[in-house]
Scaffold this active site. Structure first.
Site, PDB file in Angstrom:
ATOM      1  N   THR A 135       0.715  -1.255   0.128  1.00  0.00           N
ATOM      2  CA  THR A 135       0.048  -0.035  -0.163  1.00  0.00           C
ATOM      3  C   THR A 135       0.845   1.274  -0.086  1.00  0.00           C
ATOM      4  O   THR A 135       1.910   1.232   0.609  1.00  0.00           O
ATOM      5  CB  THR A 135      -0.862   0.097   1.168  1.00  0.00           C
ATOM      6  OG1 THR A 135      -1.330   1.264   1.455  1.00  0.00           O
ATOM      7  CG2 THR A 135      -0.325  -0.193   2.486  1.00  0.00           C
TER       8      THR A 135
ATOM      9  N   GLU B 148       0.449   3.582   2.137  1.00  0.00           N
ATOM     10  CA  GLU B 148       0.313   3.976   3.361  1.00  0.00           C
ATOM     11  C   GLU B 148       1.855   3.787   3.690  1.00  0.00           C
ATOM     12  O   GLU B 148       2.209   4.129   4.804  1.00  0.00           O
ATOM     13  CB  GLU B 148      -0.522   3.228   4.105  1.00  0.00           C
ATOM     14  CG  GLU B 148      -1.879   3.829   4.121  1.00  0.00           C
ATOM     15  CD  GLU B 148      -2.257   5.169   4.807  1.00  0.00           C
ATOM     16  OE1 GLU B 148      -1.555   5.230   6.058  1.00  0.00           O
ATOM     17  OE2 GLU B 148      -2.592   6.295   4.390  1.00  0.00           O
TER      18      GLU B 148
ATOM     19  N   TYR C 223      -1.660   0.087  11.051  1.00  0.00           N
ATOM     20  CA  TYR C 223      -1.905  -0.784   9.828  1.00  0.00           C
ATOM     21  C   TYR C 223      -0.667  -0.642   8.835  1.00  0.00           C
ATOM     22  O   TYR C 223      -0.192  -1.745   8.122  1.00  0.00           O
ATOM     23  CB  TYR C 223      -2.973   0.103   8.953  1.00  0.00           C
ATOM     24  CG  TYR C 223      -3.339  -0.278   7.545  1.00  0.00           C
ATOM     25  CD1 TYR C 223      -3.951  -1.207   7.149  1.00  0.00           C
ATOM     26  CD2 TYR C 223      -2.785   0.593   6.513  1.00  0.00           C
ATOM     27  CE1 TYR C 223      -4.085  -2.015   5.923  1.00  0.00           C
ATOM     28  CE2 TYR C 223      -3.102   0.243   5.213  1.00  0.00           C
ATOM     29  CZ  TYR C 223      -3.610  -1.003   5.064  1.00  0.00           C
ATOM     30  OH  TYR C 223      -3.740  -1.106   3.332  1.00  0.00           O
TER      31      TYR C 223
ATOM     32  N   LYS D 218       1.794  -3.540   7.232  1.00  0.00           N
ATOM     33  CA  LYS D 218       1.852  -3.653   5.837  1.00  0.00           C
ATOM     34  C   LYS D 218       3.332  -3.813   5.396  1.00  0.00           C
ATOM     35  O   LYS D 218       3.924  -4.524   4.620  1.00  0.00           O
ATOM     36  CB  LYS D 218       1.281  -2.698   5.073  1.00  0.00           C
ATOM     37  CG  LYS D 218      -0.290  -2.970   5.159  1.00  0.00           C
ATOM     38  CD  LYS D 218      -0.733  -4.038   4.138  1.00  0.00           C
ATOM     39  CE  LYS D 218      -2.191  -4.407   3.934  1.00  0.00           C
ATOM     40  NZ  LYS D 218      -2.494  -5.326   2.910  1.00  0.00           N
TER      41      LYS D 218
END
Ligand code: NAP
Ligand code: GDD
Length: 328
Positions: free
Chosen positions: A131, A133, A154, A158
């Site tokens: 991601t 992110e 999160y 990841k």
């Protein structure tokens, strides 16, 4: 020969589009689905029947992705050609409330799959849902070479998965590719994500069911694309002969306020009359600015985005205005 694919997270936004696309290509699709006391199959109901069907289009298996024993037994039984690992607690704000569960699903979930594939010596290609992110506070444009500075439980989880993918690729020769996907949306997006929250609010305001919309940070900027184009990129990534890490993004950037403007103005409403910014939806740490550079994807998998945020907002508002039953 018919290829066999496993999709974890098949009931989610991306899982449902990917499933449709793989079926169109003639794959045998196996979906990993977790047990829920309410039906969680709304996005894939059109692809399977609950009654006995001698030739089901997809095969669903009730397995929580944290339950590695049952994942092992599934992979041993079907020896899939491809695994798409999409399952995770995918909501960034919620990951601050459930950090441990985020780490387990978004991080350790992949490690379990890698260990199984290694133990069973499977010749399987794995796709991992990485991601944007991961870039966190690194300023845009973000590409495969940009620094990872995650800003949430999160994103940290990841990043663990992203790094463990590289380690298993280099150490054991496992074929694992990652797609570093920037935000992608659709009418199937869950209503807790900002774009869908906006598009459903527009439709409810039009129907006279509400007269305002409470959001958090209106200034955060995102690179928003259209989900089915991104699931197509996932498949393309796994068709390469060698594993890769690829950024998938539109290269454009808009603020949350801009997206409100696109959505409200599509039905001739002035968003500033309806949208309120509230502390309730602010995050303990924010990712302020994402804008991807996907030129490597253009040259390696021939992928280019078509739908950009202004059109995406219209697609989502139209869908919410017409089909009032989408309640994901
Ligand atoms: P989503 O709609 O939230 O779907 C997540 C899926 O994971 C759902 O099917 C969910 O099942 C399943 N799941 C969660 N925990 C599970 C568990 N313990 N066991 C089994 N299944 C579990 O997310 P999405 O937008 O499709 O995204 C797919 C993946 O890509 C996610 O990993 C996400 O983090 C990542 N990603 C998304 C974007 C984006 O913009 N959409 C961008 C980059 C990366 P239920 O239906 O039962 O909840
Ligand atoms: N959800 C939400 N709700 N976000 C809001 C709100 C609100 O009421 N108001 C403002 N925002 C802002 C968030 O603070 C964030 O800056 C931006 O809108 C986008 O939020 P989300 O739609 O929740 O998505 P995200 O960017 O946090 O995460 C999504 O994209 C990632 C890829 O960059 C998810 O799909 C992640 O799973 C994915 O990895």
């Amino acid at each position: 020969m018919k290829k066999t694919a496993v999709i974890t997270g098949i009931t989610g936004q991306d899982g449902s589009y990917l499933c449709e696309q793989l079926l169109e290509k003639g794959y045998e699709v196996h979906g990993v689905i977790r047990r829920s006391s309410t039906f969680n199959t709304a996005r894939i109901d059109h692809l399977y029947t609950r009654t006995e069907d001698p030739n089901p289009k997809i095969h669903l298996h009730y397995i929580d992705t944290l339950d590695s024993l049952h994942l092992l037994s599934l992979f041993e039984r079907i020896a899939p050609d491809e695994i798409y690992n999409l399952a995770a607690l995918s909501h960034v704000a919620q990951s601050f409330d459930q950090p441990e569960y985020s780490a387990e699903t978004a991080g350790l979930g992949l490690l379990k799959i890698l260990e199984i594939v290694k133990t069973l010596k499977l010749d399987t290609k794995i796709y991992q849902a990485s991601t944007s992110e991961l870039f966190g506070s690194t300023p845009p444009p973000q590409s495969e070479d940009s620094k990872f500075l995650p800003q949430s439980p999160y994103a940290v989880a990841k990043l663990f998965a992203h790094n463990i993918a590289r380690v298993y690729r280099d150490a054991y020769g496992i074929f694992i590719s990652t797609g570093i996907l920037f935000n992608h949306e659709s009418p199937r997006r869950s209503r807790t994500f900002v774009t869908r929250k906006i598009s459903t609010a527009v439709s409810e305001i039009l129907r006279g069911e509400r007269d305002s919309l409470e959001l958090g940070n209106l200034h955060a900027k995102r690179d928003w694309g259209y989900a089915p184009e991104y699931t197509d990129a996932m498949w393309r990534i796994l068709q390469l002969n060698n594993p890769v890490d690829l950024v998938i993004a539109t290269g454009t950037q808009y603020s949350v306020g801009d997206f409100c403007n696109f959505a409200f103005s599509h039905v001739n409403l002035d968003w500033e009359k309806y949208v309120i910014s509230s502390d309730k939806f602010m995050r303990p740490l924010e990712v302020e600015s994402l804008q991807g550079d996907s030129s490597l994807a253009a040259s390696t998998i021939d992928w280019k985005p078509k739908v950009l945020a202004p059109e995406l907002a219209k697609i989502m508002v139209d869908a919410d205005c017409i089909v009032t039953s989408y309640r994901y």
